[in-house]
Design a protein around this motif. Structure first.
Motif, PDB file in Angstrom:
ATOM      1  N   GLY A 178       0.816  -1.213   0.000  1.00 27.35           N
ATOM      2  CA  GLY A 178       0.000   0.000   0.000  1.00 27.35           C
ATOM      3  C   GLY A 178       0.843   1.253   0.000  1.00 27.35           C
ATOM      4  O   GLY A 178       2.067   1.204   0.097  1.00 27.35           O
ATOM      5  N   THR A 179       0.178   2.396  -0.106  1.00 26.29           N
ATOM      6  CA  THR A 179       0.872   3.679  -0.115  1.00 26.29           C
ATOM      7  C   THR A 179       0.621   4.476   1.162  1.00 26.29           C
ATOM      8  O   THR A 179       1.347   5.420   1.448  1.00 26.29           O
ATOM      9  N   THR A 180      -0.392   4.109   1.917  1.00 26.16           N
ATOM     10  CA  THR A 180      -0.685   4.797   3.174  1.00 26.16           C
ATOM     11  C   THR A 180       0.140   4.176   4.293  1.00 26.16           C
ATOM     12  O   THR A 180       0.060   2.963   4.500  1.00 26.16           O
ATOM     13  N   PRO A 181       0.948   4.966   5.009  1.00 24.53           N
ATOM     14  CA  PRO A 181       1.802   4.387   6.052  1.00 24.53           C
ATOM     15  C   PRO A 181       0.998   3.827   7.218  1.00 24.53           C
ATOM     16  O   PRO A 181      -0.150   4.218   7.458  1.00 24.53           O
ATOM     17  N   ARG A 182       1.635   2.945   7.950  1.00 26.75           N
ATOM     18  CA  ARG A 182       0.945   2.282   9.055  1.00 26.75           C
ATOM     19  C   ARG A 182       0.580   3.261  10.162  1.00 26.75           C
ATOM     20  O   ARG A 182      -0.447   3.110  10.832  1.00 26.75           O
ATOM     21  N   ASP A 183       1.426   4.281  10.393  1.00 29.33           N
ATOM     22  CA  ASP A 183       1.205   5.188  11.516  1.00 29.33           C
ATOM     23  C   ASP A 183       0.352   6.409  11.153  1.00 29.33           C
ATOM     24  O   ASP A 183       0.335   7.399  11.878  1.00 29.33           O
ATOM     25  N   VAL A 184      -0.374   6.345  10.039  1.00 30.96           N
ATOM     26  CA  VAL A 184      -1.212   7.470   9.629  1.00 30.96           C
ATOM     27  C   VAL A 184      -2.341   7.672  10.649  1.00 30.96           C
ATOM     28  O   VAL A 184      -2.765   6.731  11.321  1.00 30.96           O
ATOM     29  N   ASP A 185      -2.788   8.916  10.774  1.00 29.89           N
ATOM     30  CA  ASP A 185      -3.913   9.228  11.657  1.00 29.89           C
ATOM     31  C   ASP A 185      -5.210   8.867  10.935  1.00 29.89           C
ATOM     32  O   ASP A 185      -5.680   9.599  10.068  1.00 29.89           O
ATOM     33  N   LEU A 186      -5.787   7.729  11.307  1.00 27.84           N
ATOM     34  CA  LEU A 186      -6.978   7.257  10.602  1.00 27.84           C
ATOM     35  C   LEU A 186      -8.251   7.982  11.024  1.00 27.84           C
ATOM     36  O   LEU A 186      -9.312   7.741  10.444  1.00 27.84           O
ATOM     37  N   THR A 187      -8.163   8.870  12.009  1.00 26.57           N
ATOM     38  CA  THR A 187      -9.329   9.698  12.332  1.00 26.57           C
ATOM     39  C   THR A 187      -9.479  10.819  11.305  1.00 26.57           C
ATOM     40  O   THR A 187     -10.522  11.478  11.266  1.00 26.57           O
ATOM     41  N   LYS A 188      -8.433  11.017  10.497  1.00 19.36           N
ATOM     42  CA  LYS A 188      -8.468  12.079   9.492  1.00 19.36           C
ATOM     43  C   LYS A 188      -8.192  11.545   8.092  1.00 19.36           C
ATOM     44  O   LYS A 188      -7.915  12.322   7.170  1.00 19.36           O
ATOM     45  N   THR A 189      -8.242  10.247   7.931  1.00 17.95           N
ATOM     46  CA  THR A 189      -7.862   9.634   6.658  1.00 17.95           C
ATOM     47  C   THR A 189      -9.017   8.833   6.072  1.00 17.95           C
ATOM     48  O   THR A 189      -9.645   8.040   6.767  1.00 17.95           O
ATOM     49  N   GLU A 190      -9.272   9.054   4.808  1.00 19.21           N
ATOM     50  CA  GLU A 190     -10.207   8.225   4.057  1.00 19.21           C
ATOM     51  C   GLU A 190      -9.403   7.567   2.932  1.00 19.21           C
ATOM     52  O   GLU A 190      -8.703   8.241   2.181  1.00 19.21           O
ATOM     53  N   PHE A 191      -9.487   6.263   2.821  1.00 18.62           N
ATOM     54  CA  PHE A 191      -8.720   5.549   1.814  1.00 18.62           C
ATOM     55  C   PHE A 191      -9.334   5.719   0.425  1.00 18.62           C
ATOM     56  O   PHE A 191     -10.523   5.999   0.291  1.00 18.62           O
ATOM     57  N   ALA A 192      -8.499   5.527  -0.584  1.00 20.71           N
ATOM     58  CA  ALA A 192      -8.983   5.607  -1.966  1.00 20.71           C
ATOM     59  C   ALA A 192     -10.051   4.546  -2.232  1.00 20.71           C
ATOM     60  O   ALA A 192     -10.971   4.748  -3.023  1.00 20.71           O
ATOM     61  N   THR A 193      -9.918   3.416  -1.567  1.00 17.42           N
ATOM     62  CA  THR A 193     -10.912   2.347  -1.667  1.00 17.42           C
ATOM     63  C   THR A 193     -11.682   2.289  -0.350  1.00 17.42           C
ATOM     64  O   THR A 193     -11.080   2.079   0.705  1.00 17.42           O
ATOM     65  N   SER A 194     -12.972   2.499  -0.403  1.00 15.82           N
ATOM     66  CA  SER A 194     -13.782   2.468   0.819  1.00 15.82           C
ATOM     67  C   SER A 194     -14.169   1.027   1.142  1.00 15.82           C
ATOM     68  O   SER A 194     -14.009   0.119   0.320  1.00 15.82           O
ATOM     69  N   TRP A 195     -14.721   0.843   2.351  1.00 14.49           N
ATOM     70  CA  TRP A 195     -15.159  -0.507   2.705  1.00 14.49           C
ATOM     71  C   TRP A 195     -16.339  -0.943   1.837  1.00 14.49           C
ATOM     72  O   TRP A 195     -16.510  -2.128   1.560  1.00 14.49           O
ATOM     73  N   ARG A 196     -17.117   0.034   1.369  1.00  7.21           N
ATOM     74  CA  ARG A 196     -18.211  -0.299   0.455  1.00  7.21           C
ATOM     75  C   ARG A 196     -17.653  -0.799  -0.877  1.00  7.21           C
ATOM     76  O   ARG A 196     -18.200  -1.730  -1.489  1.00  7.21           O
TER      77      ARG A 196
END
Length: 212
Positions: free
Chosen positions: A59-77
């Motif tokens: 992946g391109t998103t680091p492991r220590d990213v703040d996921l309270t402020k991050t939306e991935f390019a691919t959503s769970w939907r």
């Protein structure tokens, strides 16, 4: 010693006689044999691909990213839709966690007699792996009853923020599924000495339970 000296004297005399008679030997200089020149190796461009080029598991998103402020390019939907393309079943759960080299979703779908799991890269949407197995009870398992809707659900970032407010620490993973008729996120928080599971109502964002 005397014998050596007389041998040198005789050789000197013979050489002088040859010079006087014009019969001096012709000496031809032989140049040293030139060793063949080895061609210099051709310079090759640095074509080594970067780590993970073309690898669905990176992946391109680091492991220590703040996921309270991050939306991935691919959503769970999107991940559920990807699973539905490969398996004719109903979605019963989806989760997000760090999968060695990438943030990835695991989606679970059920048919009347089979369980399907797929792991999907949250950045690229690529399928990392997928598995199908028979449900307990085989063909008699029936239609799954805990199917959840994909509409009217808060985003994972909001659920993570609510969980961290209730139990400060480091986010580990979340799972979205229906339990006792309530669709909820179960967010796992690492507090150093222990893990804490926080259940968040997937519709309202309300904290339902903190399991320490």
């Amino acid at each position: 010693m005397r014998h050596v000296g007389s041998t040198i004297t005789i050789a000197t005399a013979l050489g002088a006689a040859l010079l006087l008679s014009g019969c001096a030997p012709t000496v031809t200089a032989i140049p040293p044999t030139a060793s063949p020149t080895q061609p210099a190796p051709e310079a090759t461009p640095d074509a080594t691909p970067e780590a993970g080029d073309g690898d669905a598991a990176v992946g391109t998103t680091p492991r220590d990213v703040d996921l309270t402020k991050t939306e991935f390019a691919t959503s769970w939907r999107d991940a559920l839709a990807t699973g539905a393309k490969s398996f004719d079943g109903e979605p019963v759960s989806v989760s997000l966690e760090w999968n060695r080299t990438a943030w990835a979703y695991t989606v679970k779908l059920l048919s009347a007699d089979e369980v399907y799991l797929a792991t999907v890269n949250a950045d690229s949407g690529a399928v990392i792996g997928e598995w199908t197995k028979q449900r307990d009870g085989g063909g008699r398992a029936g239609t799954p009853s805990n199917v959840f809707p994909a509409d009217g659900v808060i985003e994972p970032s909001a659920a993570i923020a609510a969980a961290l407010a209730a139990a400060p620490g480091t986010f580990e993973e979340w799972e979205l599924e229906e339990d006792n008729g309530v669709l909820a996120y179960e967010v796992q928080i690492d507090q150093g000495h222990d893990d804490v599971d926080v259940r968040i109502d997937a519709a309202s964002g309300k904290v339902l339970e903190v399991d320490q």
